[in-house]
Motif scaffolding. Sequence first.
Motif, short mmCIF file in Angstrom:
data_model
loop_
_atom_site.label_atom_id
_atom_site.label_comp_id
_atom_site.label_asym_id
_atom_site.label_seq_id
_atom_site.Cartn_x
_atom_site.Cartn_y
_atom_site.Cartn_z
N MET A 179 0.93 -1.19 0.07
CA MET A 179 -0.02 0.07 -0.04
C MET A 179 0.95 1.08 -0.07
O MET A 179 0.51 2.13 -0.67
N ASN A 180 1.96 1.18 0.86
CA ASN A 180 3.08 2.48 0.86
C ASN A 180 3.35 2.80 -0.62
O ASN A 180 3.82 3.86 -1.08
N ARG A 181 3.67 1.58 -1.23
CA ARG A 181 4.07 1.78 -2.72
C ARG A 181 3.17 2.55 -3.68
O ARG A 181 3.35 3.33 -4.31
N TYR A 182 1.84 2.26 -3.45
CA TYR A 182 0.95 2.78 -4.20
C TYR A 182 0.70 4.15 -3.77
O TYR A 182 0.69 5.21 -4.57
N ILE A 183 0.75 4.46 -2.67
CA ILE A 183 0.69 5.87 -1.95
C ILE A 183 1.90 6.89 -2.56
O ILE A 183 1.76 7.81 -3.05
N GLU A 184 3.10 6.29 -2.60
CA GLU A 184 4.28 6.76 -3.10
C GLU A 184 3.98 7.40 -4.64
O GLU A 184 4.44 8.45 -5.13
N LEU A 185 3.52 6.31 -5.35
CA LEU A 185 3.16 6.46 -6.61
C LEU A 185 2.31 7.39 -7.09
O LEU A 185 2.49 8.18 -8.04
N TRP A 186 1.17 7.50 -6.27
CA TRP A 186 0.19 8.35 -6.47
C TRP A 186 0.78 9.66 -6.36
O TRP A 186 0.20 10.67 -7.32
N ILE A 187 1.34 9.84 -5.35
CA ILE A 187 2.14 11.46 -5.02
C ILE A 187 3.11 11.72 -5.86
O ILE A 187 3.07 12.78 -6.53
N SER B 177 -2.12 10.09 -20.05
CA SER B 177 -1.03 10.61 -19.22
C SER B 177 -1.01 9.20 -18.24
O SER B 177 0.37 8.94 -17.64
N GLY B 178 -2.12 8.91 -17.50
CA GLY B 178 -2.23 7.88 -16.68
C GLY B 178 -1.57 6.51 -17.26
O GLY B 178 -0.96 5.71 -16.61
N ARG B 179 -1.97 6.38 -18.62
CA ARG B 179 -1.49 5.07 -19.35
C ARG B 179 0.05 5.21 -19.47
O ARG B 179 0.64 4.30 -19.30
N GLN B 180 0.41 6.40 -19.77
CA GLN B 180 2.03 6.32 -19.80
C GLN B 180 2.81 6.16 -18.40
O GLN B 180 3.79 5.50 -18.55
N VAL B 181 2.16 6.50 -17.38
CA VAL B 181 2.76 6.40 -16.02
C VAL B 181 2.65 4.76 -15.69
O VAL B 181 3.65 4.37 -15.15
N ALA B 182 1.43 4.40 -16.05
CA ALA B 182 1.36 2.79 -15.89
C ALA B 182 2.26 2.07 -16.56
O ALA B 182 2.74 1.03 -16.04
N THR C 2 5.88 2.29 -14.84
CA THR C 2 6.11 1.96 -13.41
C THR C 2 5.44 0.33 -13.44
O THR C 2 5.59 -0.14 -12.45
N TYR C 3 4.88 -0.12 -14.55
CA TYR C 3 4.24 -1.33 -14.47
C TYR C 3 3.15 -1.49 -13.17
O TYR C 3 3.21 -2.59 -12.53
N GLU C 4 2.43 -0.49 -13.10
CA GLU C 4 1.38 -0.52 -11.94
C GLU C 4 0.24 -0.02 -12.47
O GLU C 4 -0.40 0.99 -11.95
N PRO C 5 -0.40 -0.64 -13.17
CA PRO C 5 -1.76 -0.34 -14.08
C PRO C 5 -2.86 -0.05 -12.98
O PRO C 5 -3.71 0.71 -13.26
N LEU C 6 -3.05 -0.90 -12.10
CA LEU C 6 -4.11 -0.93 -10.98
C LEU C 6 -4.01 0.37 -10.30
O LEU C 6 -4.85 1.26 -10.16
#
Length: 225
Positions: free
Chosen positions: A1-9, A176-181, A184-188
């Motif tokens: 979960m911490n990984r998701y939060i860091e990625l979102w920020i 833009s979200g697709r590019q980041v996904a 980062t290989y984090e589509p979800l």
Amino acid sequence: MNRYIELWIESLPQLLEAMVKVTLPLTLIAFVLSLLIGILATVMRTRSNVNPLNWISRFYVWVFRGTPLLVQLFLIFYGLPRLGITLDTWTAAIITLSLNTGAYVAETFRASVASIPRGQFEAARTLNFTKMQTLTKVVIPQAVRIALPPLGNDLIDLVKGTALVSTISLVDLFQSGRQVAARTYEPLAMYLEVAFLYLIIVTILSWGQRYLEKRSSRYVRSANA
């Protein structure tokens, strides 16, 4: 979960930039143009004594309400070059979204005008109102109040429909979200963030829609009091 939060920020500035520079301006421009198109199509259909204009309006609404937005976008961006008409991504996106939403706006305006009792037009004539006075003092105030809820829905659908412009390589919020996904290989995580940003936009528009509806309803209640 911490990984998701860091990625979102970390990805939020890039997503917000795409939203502010592409998604929101595209929505605003397309909606303003769709209102103009919808008004013109409504006038051609309800106030024109020239049958060809009526037929053109009906045909336009039939085509753009009856075919998917994605197909329309592909026809305009990828199909028109076969006829020698090449458009950049912004122009193709604006034209497609405006024409598509304009068809729904035209039906909204037509239904709103049709819902006004004919007796009110006759009353305006007995008061020696000109056509312009009848339009501005009788038709428009009531039609706008009736049209507000469906117009708000059309605007919300337009916001969500802008995500399709990513298919013609326009870097909007979704692209833009697709590019980041992809990076980062984090589509979800990324698609959840993109969905949340769309949800914020739609929620704000829904609040604005309800506010305008309450304001217009209050005017009607005070006028009938």
